[in-house]
Design a protein around this motif. Structure first.
Motif, PDB file in Angstrom:
ATOM      1  N   GLN A 193      -5.549  -2.781   1.619  1.00  0.00           N
ATOM      2  CA  GLN A 193      -4.129  -2.573   1.324  1.00  0.00           C
ATOM      3  C   GLN A 193      -3.768  -1.093   1.342  1.00  0.00           C
ATOM      4  OE1 GLN A 193      -1.721  -5.038   0.823  1.00  0.00           O
ATOM      5  NE2 GLN A 193      -0.363  -3.265   1.052  1.00  0.00           N
ATOM      6  N   ARG A 194      -4.658  -0.251   0.783  1.00  0.00           N
ATOM      7  CA  ARG A 194      -4.396   1.202   0.780  1.00  0.00           C
ATOM      8  C   ARG A 194      -4.254   1.722   2.212  1.00  0.00           C
ATOM      9  NH1 ARG A 194      -6.077   5.250  -2.933  1.00  0.00           N
ATOM     10  NH2 ARG A 194      -5.540   3.644  -4.465  1.00  0.00           N
ATOM     11  N   LEU A 195      -5.131   1.272   3.098  1.00  0.00           N
ATOM     12  CA  LEU A 195      -5.047   1.711   4.488  1.00  0.00           C
ATOM     13  C   LEU A 195      -3.799   1.192   5.169  1.00  0.00           C
ATOM     14  CD1 LEU A 195      -8.776   1.407   5.588  1.00  0.00           C
ATOM     15  CD2 LEU A 195      -7.537   3.449   4.829  1.00  0.00           C
ATOM     16  N   ARG A 196      -3.389  -0.053   4.870  1.00  0.00           N
ATOM     17  CA  ARG A 196      -2.147  -0.592   5.436  1.00  0.00           C
ATOM     18  C   ARG A 196      -0.939   0.215   4.964  1.00  0.00           C
ATOM     19  NH1 ARG A 196      -4.565  -5.740   4.782  1.00  0.00           N
ATOM     20  NH2 ARG A 196      -3.643  -5.965   2.717  1.00  0.00           N
ATOM     21  N   ASP A 197      -0.943   0.585   3.676  1.00  0.00           N
ATOM     22  CA  ASP A 197       0.168   1.353   3.128  1.00  0.00           C
ATOM     23  C   ASP A 197       0.294   2.724   3.807  1.00  0.00           C
ATOM     24  OD1 ASP A 197       0.756  -0.718   1.410  1.00  0.00           O
ATOM     25  OD2 ASP A 197      -0.184   0.223  -0.354  1.00  0.00           O
TER      26      ASP A 197
END
Length: 199
Positions: A193-197
């Motif tokens: 999720q952090r990378l998607r954000d």
């Protein structure tokens, strides 16, 4: 953007709430090698409840991500579940005065003979709040390289298996139930999720 992807502002401040009922008594019911079991009597509502739980030191775990988008996983034997499960490198907050990020750096070196140039908090979790008071802090580590020296390992750590796995493959393994370690699950999903954000 799908409806499920849209932010719901009314829930942006959703959080756990501290609550501190009166503890009538608290005793060590069992003194263990690593952790103790406490036996507490607590005033709750109009009555009293009794709860036994593992008093835990707290812990750290490391989501180490290399330049190719692979996550470092380790596999070792865990006696309570009779499995060699896949995990993130992790360890106890058992050094007096040591900050969690410093403990994470120490554990990455001790368990995987690696160091990282960049560290950031990823997510924290109470692992089993009905049975222990452990809080684990998971850090995202990048800029990975070999440590100057290798650490000696014993017992279950002596035959740790280390693998670099594509992050999306680790996410699939978690969601398909092939890897069930809770800390690993939280870490890889949070990292994805952090990378998607970040886009």
């Amino acid at each position: 953007m799908s409806e499920s992807d849209e932010r719901m502002p009314e829930f942006d401040d959703l959080r756990d709430e501290p609550f501190d009922p009166e503890v009538l008594s608290s005793e060590v019911a069992f003194e263990g090698v690593v952790w103790n079991v406490r036996d507490d009597r607590v005033r709750y509502g109009d009555g009293e409840i009794r709860r036994q739980y593992v008093a835990h030191t707290g812990a750290v775990a490391i989501l180490a991500l290399d330049d190719d988008g692979r996550v470092l996983l380790i596999q070792q034997y865990r006696h309570p579940i009779r499995h060699r499960d896949w995990e993130l490198p992790a360890g106890l907050l058992d050094v007096a005065g040591e900050e969690p990020v410093m403990a994470a750096q120490r554990e990455l070196a001790e368990e995987a003979d690696l160091v990282a140039t960049h560290w950031e908090p990823l997510v924290s979790s109470w692992t089993t709040p009905g049975g222990n008071d452990e809080e684990i802090h998971i850090f995202l580590a990048t800029g990975i390289s070999a440590a100057d020296s290798a650490h000696a390992r014993e017992d279950e750590e002596a035959d740790i298996r280390v693998e670099w796995v594509p992050l999306d493959a680790a996410v699939r393994a978690v969601l398909e139930g092939r890897m069930r370690n809770g800390i690993l699950s939280i870490g890889v999903l949070a990292a994805a999720q952090r990378l998607r954000d970040r886009g």
